[in-house]
Design an enzyme around this catalytic site. Structure first.
Site, short mmCIF file in Angstrom:
data_model
loop_
_atom_site.label_atom_id
_atom_site.label_comp_id
_atom_site.label_asym_id
_atom_site.label_seq_id
_atom_site.Cartn_x
_atom_site.Cartn_y
_atom_site.Cartn_z
N ALA A 183 -4.65 -15.40 -8.33
CA ALA A 183 -4.11 -15.99 -7.10
C ALA A 183 -3.20 -15.01 -6.39
O ALA A 183 -2.63 -15.33 -5.35
CB ALA A 183 -3.35 -17.27 -7.42
N ASP B 267 3.39 -4.11 -10.65
CA ASP B 267 3.33 -5.43 -11.26
C ASP B 267 3.92 -5.43 -12.67
O ASP B 267 4.73 -6.29 -13.03
CB ASP B 267 1.89 -5.94 -11.34
N SER C 159 -5.75 -18.71 -27.33
CA SER C 159 -5.33 -19.03 -25.97
C SER C 159 -5.39 -20.54 -25.78
O SER C 159 -6.46 -21.15 -25.88
CB SER C 159 -6.25 -18.36 -24.95
N HIS D 50 0.82 -1.22 0.00
CA HIS D 50 0.00 0.00 0.00
C HIS D 50 0.85 1.27 0.00
O HIS D 50 0.34 2.36 0.24
CB HIS D 50 -0.98 0.01 1.19
N GLU E 77 -4.61 -1.96 -18.22
CA GLU E 77 -5.35 -2.62 -17.13
C GLU E 77 -6.31 -1.64 -16.46
O GLU E 77 -7.47 -1.96 -16.18
CB GLU E 77 -4.39 -3.23 -16.11
#
Ligand code: ADP
Ligand code: MG
Length: 387
Positions: free
Chosen positions: A125, A174, A70, A37, A162
């Site tokens: 996950a 990320d 995919s 955070h 994103e």
């Protein structure tokens, strides 16, 4: 393992597009070791790119068509670079669509292509399969279109895809570490300046273990926004005493001690956590530089306690997972990782004790929570590149 996956990718490409690919690219998932955070407070994070990735085989086309198959979803998506729309059926394809959209918006000229994608970053996950997907697609468009995209710019474009195309509010960490990570290193990222340092981990004989609580992160959006506004509120109040501060990143521990009593109770707790967490990240880097893993472990534990008691984004399941690790001999440190309210913990454990940890988690976590954990043993690997 990797060879088998490449084999699968190549035969998938042959099957679906009847040819050999021109390019083979990969991008990894990640785990954040410490600095939670802190990103939206202009602070520091310390993630590693991990040994799970998404791979793409591709070949350019002479027109503006993009066709992506995919292997994991057994589905084909198709769009024109001249009209990139949302896909509500194959939602996975919104990552490549978003990446293509924002690459174009930045002025990059893209070529059409055929591509096959497969990954082993577990989905949703907490290991950021979404960032791996964005980055591997950006790498693929770069290669296929003969471009050279600055890596920081690429990470920002992926984040934008994103945020604005897929519609998920995430920081830059990320995509950044998926693009720029290095084997056996963590990446210290300054989320304000977007400057980074690669920090050698020296983890001989030590494993990074990610344990998934299997709790879906339900509360996360509304609570996340509340934490953000508490931090902003804190900055506004502290600015009267510390003129010129822009974010909690600009408040050091001494100044915070001097002025914290001006903050309302909840704001004080939230801001205190952030101020101390930023310090913990920088101290962690020092600990790694000095080869002092014990010190790093203590910082991990303190981080978890802060997230639990001050920032209040943990949950009983995350606490149970961390407590099980803390009570295992050979565990160096353990904490929740990610936004909280579910998701994963990250633990450093001596190799000799890895088996004990795994069996304790598999036995005690279901006893305490009624849930089945998932355990991923990870190593720090290179960021995105060609295969
Ligand atoms: P996380 O990033 O925590 O893993 P997200 O919900 O942000 O979870 O992203 C998961 C989504 O990313 C999946 O639902 C899918 O759309 C996309 N994705 C991840 N891995 C793959 C893959 N191997 N192939 C296609 N799409 C993938
Ligand atoms: Mg994600």
């Amino acid at each position: 393992m990797t060879d088998d996956r490449i084999e699968m990718l190549l035969s998938g490409f042959k099957e679906h597009f009847g040819a050999e690919p021109e390019a083979l690219m990969r991008a990894p998932g990640r785990v954040n070791l410490i600095g939670e955070h802190t990103d939206y407070n202009d602070g520091f994070v310390l993630p590693v790119a991990i040994d799970r990735d998404i791979m793409v085989a591709s070949r350019s086309r002479d027109d503006a068509l993009v066709r992506i198959y995919s292997l994991d979803f057994n589905a084909l998506t198709e769009f024109s670079l001249n009209d990139i729309s949302h896909d509500s059926e194959n939602t996975w394809s919104n990552y490549p669509r978003g990446v293509a959209h924002f690459l174009k918006e930045e002025g990059y000229e893209l070529r059409g292509m055929e591509a096959v994608v497969t990954g082993n970053v577990p989905l949703a996950a907490g290991l950021s399969s979404s960032a791996a997907m964005e980055v591997v697609m950006a790498m693929t468009f770069e290669k296929i279109s003969g471009l050279e995209i600055d890596p920081v710019k690429m990470a920002l474009i992926c984040q934008k895809a994103e945020n604005q195309f897929v519609g998920v509010n995430c920081g830059i960490m990320d995509q950044f570490v998926s693009r720029m990570g290095r084997k056996d290193h963590a990446l210290l990222l300054d989320c304000r300046e977007l400057e980074f340092d690669l920090v050698p981990l020296n983890l001989e004989g030590v494993n990074i273990v990610v344990c998934n609580t299997s709790v879906k992160r339900g509360l996360v959006d509304s609570e996340y926004n509340k934490r953000r506004s508490e931090c902003e509120r804190g900055v506004k109040i502290l600015d009267d005493f510390l003129p010129g501060i822009r974010a909690l990143r600009d408040v050091d521990v001494d100044d915070f001690q001097k002025y914290h009593h001006h903050l309302p109770e909840t704001t004080e707790k939230r801001c205190g956590y952030i101020v101390r967490e930023n310090v913990r990240v920088l101290e962690s880097v020092q600990a790694f530089e000095e080869g002092d893993l014990i010190r790093f472990g203590i910082l991990m534990n303190e981080s978890h306690i802060g997230l639990r008691d001050e920032y209040e984004v943990s949950c009983p399941e995350l606490d149970a997972m961390v407590e099980i690790a803390w009570s295992t001999d050979g565990v160096i440190g353990s904490r929740m990782t990610g936004a909280g309210f579910g998701g994963c913990t990250v633990t450093l454990v001596a190799e000799d004790s890895l088996e004990d940890l795994v069996s304790k988690v598999n036995k005690e976590y279901p006893e305490r929570t009624g849930l089945q954990p998932e355990i991923y043993i990870c190593t720090a690997e290179d960021g995105a590149g060609s295969l």
